[in-house]
Design a protein around this motif. Structure first.
Motif, PDB file in Angstrom:
ATOM      1  N   TYR A 179       0.830  -1.211   0.000  1.00  0.00           N
ATOM      2  CA  TYR A 179       0.000   0.000   0.000  1.00  0.00           C
ATOM      3  C   TYR A 179       0.868   1.266   0.000  1.00  0.00           C
ATOM      4  O   TYR A 179       0.671   2.179  -0.810  1.00  0.00           O
ATOM      5  CB  TYR A 179      -0.936   0.002   1.224  1.00  0.00           C
ATOM      6  CG  TYR A 179      -1.556   1.354   1.484  1.00  0.00           C
ATOM      7  CD1 TYR A 179      -2.690   1.781   0.790  1.00  0.00           C
ATOM      8  CD2 TYR A 179      -0.969   2.257   2.390  1.00  0.00           C
ATOM      9  CE1 TYR A 179      -3.229   3.047   0.997  1.00  0.00           C
ATOM     10  CE2 TYR A 179      -1.494   3.515   2.598  1.00  0.00           C
ATOM     11  CZ  TYR A 179      -2.622   3.908   1.901  1.00  0.00           C
ATOM     12  OH  TYR A 179      -3.142   5.165   2.091  1.00  0.00           O
ATOM     13  N   THR A 180       1.872   1.324   0.913  1.00  0.00           N
ATOM     14  CA  THR A 180       2.670   2.555   1.013  1.00  0.00           C
ATOM     15  C   THR A 180       3.512   2.765  -0.252  1.00  0.00           C
ATOM     16  O   THR A 180       3.698   3.909  -0.680  1.00  0.00           O
ATOM     17  CB  THR A 180       3.587   2.555   2.262  1.00  0.00           C
ATOM     18  OG1 THR A 180       4.372   1.356   2.276  1.00  0.00           O
ATOM     19  CG2 THR A 180       2.773   2.651   3.536  1.00  0.00           C
ATOM     20  N   SER A 181       3.984   1.680  -0.859  1.00  0.00           N
ATOM     21  CA  SER A 181       4.769   1.873  -2.091  1.00  0.00           C
ATOM     22  C   SER A 181       3.857   2.337  -3.232  1.00  0.00           C
ATOM     23  O   SER A 181       4.251   3.192  -4.031  1.00  0.00           O
ATOM     24  CB  SER A 181       5.579   0.639  -2.457  1.00  0.00           C
ATOM     25  OG  SER A 181       4.813  -0.527  -2.380  1.00  0.00           O
ATOM     26  N   ASP A 182       2.617   1.823  -3.280  1.00  0.00           N
ATOM     27  CA  ASP A 182       1.672   2.297  -4.309  1.00  0.00           C
ATOM     28  C   ASP A 182       1.304   3.770  -4.080  1.00  0.00           C
ATOM     29  O   ASP A 182       1.203   4.547  -5.029  1.00  0.00           O
ATOM     30  CB  ASP A 182       0.393   1.442  -4.309  1.00  0.00           C
ATOM     31  CG  ASP A 182       0.646   0.048  -4.870  1.00  0.00           C
ATOM     32  OD1 ASP A 182       1.659  -0.136  -5.581  1.00  0.00           O
ATOM     33  OD2 ASP A 182      -0.163  -0.861  -4.597  1.00  0.00           O
ATOM     34  N   ALA A 183       1.106   4.140  -2.803  1.00  0.00           N
ATOM     35  CA  ALA A 183       0.772   5.542  -2.483  1.00  0.00           C
ATOM     36  C   ALA A 183       1.943   6.448  -2.877  1.00  0.00           C
ATOM     37  O   ALA A 183       1.755   7.533  -3.446  1.00  0.00           O
ATOM     38  CB  ALA A 183       0.465   5.684  -0.989  1.00  0.00           C
ATOM     39  N   TYR A 184       3.155   5.997  -2.579  1.00  0.00           N
ATOM     40  CA  TYR A 184       4.349   6.772  -2.930  1.00  0.00           C
ATOM     41  C   TYR A 184       4.437   6.959  -4.447  1.00  0.00           C
ATOM     42  O   TYR A 184       4.688   8.067  -4.943  1.00  0.00           O
ATOM     43  CB  TYR A 184       5.623   6.090  -2.396  1.00  0.00           C
ATOM     44  CG  TYR A 184       6.854   6.790  -2.890  1.00  0.00           C
ATOM     45  CD1 TYR A 184       7.333   7.924  -2.251  1.00  0.00           C
ATOM     46  CD2 TYR A 184       7.478   6.385  -4.076  1.00  0.00           C
ATOM     47  CE1 TYR A 184       8.407   8.626  -2.762  1.00  0.00           C
ATOM     48  CE2 TYR A 184       8.553   7.076  -4.586  1.00  0.00           C
ATOM     49  CZ  TYR A 184       9.013   8.197  -3.925  1.00  0.00           C
ATOM     50  OH  TYR A 184      10.066   8.908  -4.442  1.00  0.00           O
TER      51      TYR A 184
END
Ligand SMILES: [Zn+2]
Length: 347
Positions: A179-184
């Motif tokens: 999730y955090t890598s996609d948000a980034y």
């Protein structure tokens, strides 16, 4: 000696590991640019025009090659739903954490950076700086934080570290890191589409000062590779920032494929040069607090000459602070930093 280049040409040639006239200089100076303003932090850091104009004014004063546009480490976390706190004299920081339990990770929604105050201000500031200076300098719109540091903000660093050590919540931890890598990637792409030649991912929590190299390899490295794969191209660089003593992971940082590695004074310079030579560009490593903020002009000159001696040969080096400069950094010390690159950093 090579013919003199514009700042943009110099930075791009450095990052592409091509010949250039001299070592370029970056300033990690967003807090310093705001020293003249008496506005409360909430107003200051969410006003894109003010942030952008302050960057342009600082460039007119110092003439550095790479402009680093940002408003602190909390912007993307805020867009993901974290609460921001604005303290006097400080950049915005994240308060508490968003998830009560790692199992709640499935409830997280993708951020909308343009609708979030800090991200919107960073994007607007970057666009302003690009419009005014983008044809001559390298404008790095920073999409921080990187996947692991953002996960720490969302889950709470203590919770995440305890669960990583226990090893029983890996399914949820990896779901969170996806999730955090996609948000980034979503946020960083906005800087790319705007025309920035580069962005950054700050992963201070991935430093060996915080987690072991084995933990880094398991929880950070795969997601660093993922964001580099998704974003980096011939005309767009990703600067991967880890401060602290990164000597033990500098080879793994190189494996991310990021075309710039930001490192600080605690990392062994000779080992960093050896691990990265011919592969990527190092950015740093002058101590922003002990040398640039508190040191004398002679201290700055000594630190810059030592760094240039080890790191400049063969190219692939950008001179600058290894992390964010304090608000009250003396301008004379910045002048000396830039002069050192011009005088001692020629090829
Ligand atoms: Zn840092």
């Amino acid at each position: 000696m090579y013919e003199e280049m514009t700042s943009l040409e110099r930075c791009i040639a450095t990052i592409r590991l091509q010949p250039h006239d001299r070592v370029p200089v970056d300033l990690h100076n967003f807090m310093m640019t705001l020293i003249g303003s008496n506005l409360p932090p909430m107003k200051l850091y969410t006003d894109g025009q003010l942030l952008g104009e302050a960057q342009v004014a600082a460039w007119k004063r110092f003439g550095h090659d790479m402009l680093v546009v940002e408003n602190g480490t909390g912007a993307l976390a805020e867009a993901c739903g974290c609460k921001v706190s604005y303290l006097p004299g400080s950049a915005p920081v994240i308060e508490g954490h968003l998830l009560g339990d790692l199992a709640e990770v499935s409830k997280l929604k993708m951020p909308d950076p343009w609708k979030s105050p800090l991200c919107r201000a960073a994007l607007e500031a970057t666009r302003l700086v690009l419009d005014q200076l983008g044809d001559q300098v390298f404008v790095m719109g920073r999409a921080d934080q990187g996947p692991f540091s953002l996960a720490c903000m969302i889950a709470g660093p203590e919770t995440l570290m305890i669960e990583m050590a226990a090893g029983e919540e890996d399914t949820h931890i990896f779901e969170l890191l996806e999730y955090t890598s996609d948000a980034y990637i979503l946020y960083a792409r906005l800087f790319k589409e705007m025309g920035c030649p580069g962005t950054s991912a700050g992963e201070a929590q991935g430093s060996p000062d915080v987690i072991s190299p084995a933990m880094y390899e398991k929880y950070c490295l795969p997601f660093a590779k993922k964001i580099v794969r998704a974003l980096q191209s011939d005309d767009f660089s990703l600067a991967y920032h880890i401060c602290g003593n990164t000597t033990r992971i500098i080879d793994r940082m190189t494996q991310t494929g990021a075309s710039i590695l930001e490192f600080d004074y605690k990392c062994d310079k000779a080992k960093a040069k050896k691990a990265t030579a011919g592969k990527t560009t190092l950015l740093g490593p002058i101590d922003p607090s002990g040398v640039l903020h508190e040191g004398s002009i002679q201290d700055v000159e000594r630190a810059c000459r030592e760094a240039l001696e080890v790191l400049a040969p063969g190219g692939g080096f950008i001179l600058g602070p290894g992390c964010a400069l304090p608000r009250t950094t003396p301008p004379e010390n910045i002048d000396k930093l830039i002069e050192c690159a011009r005088v001692y950093g020629q090829y």
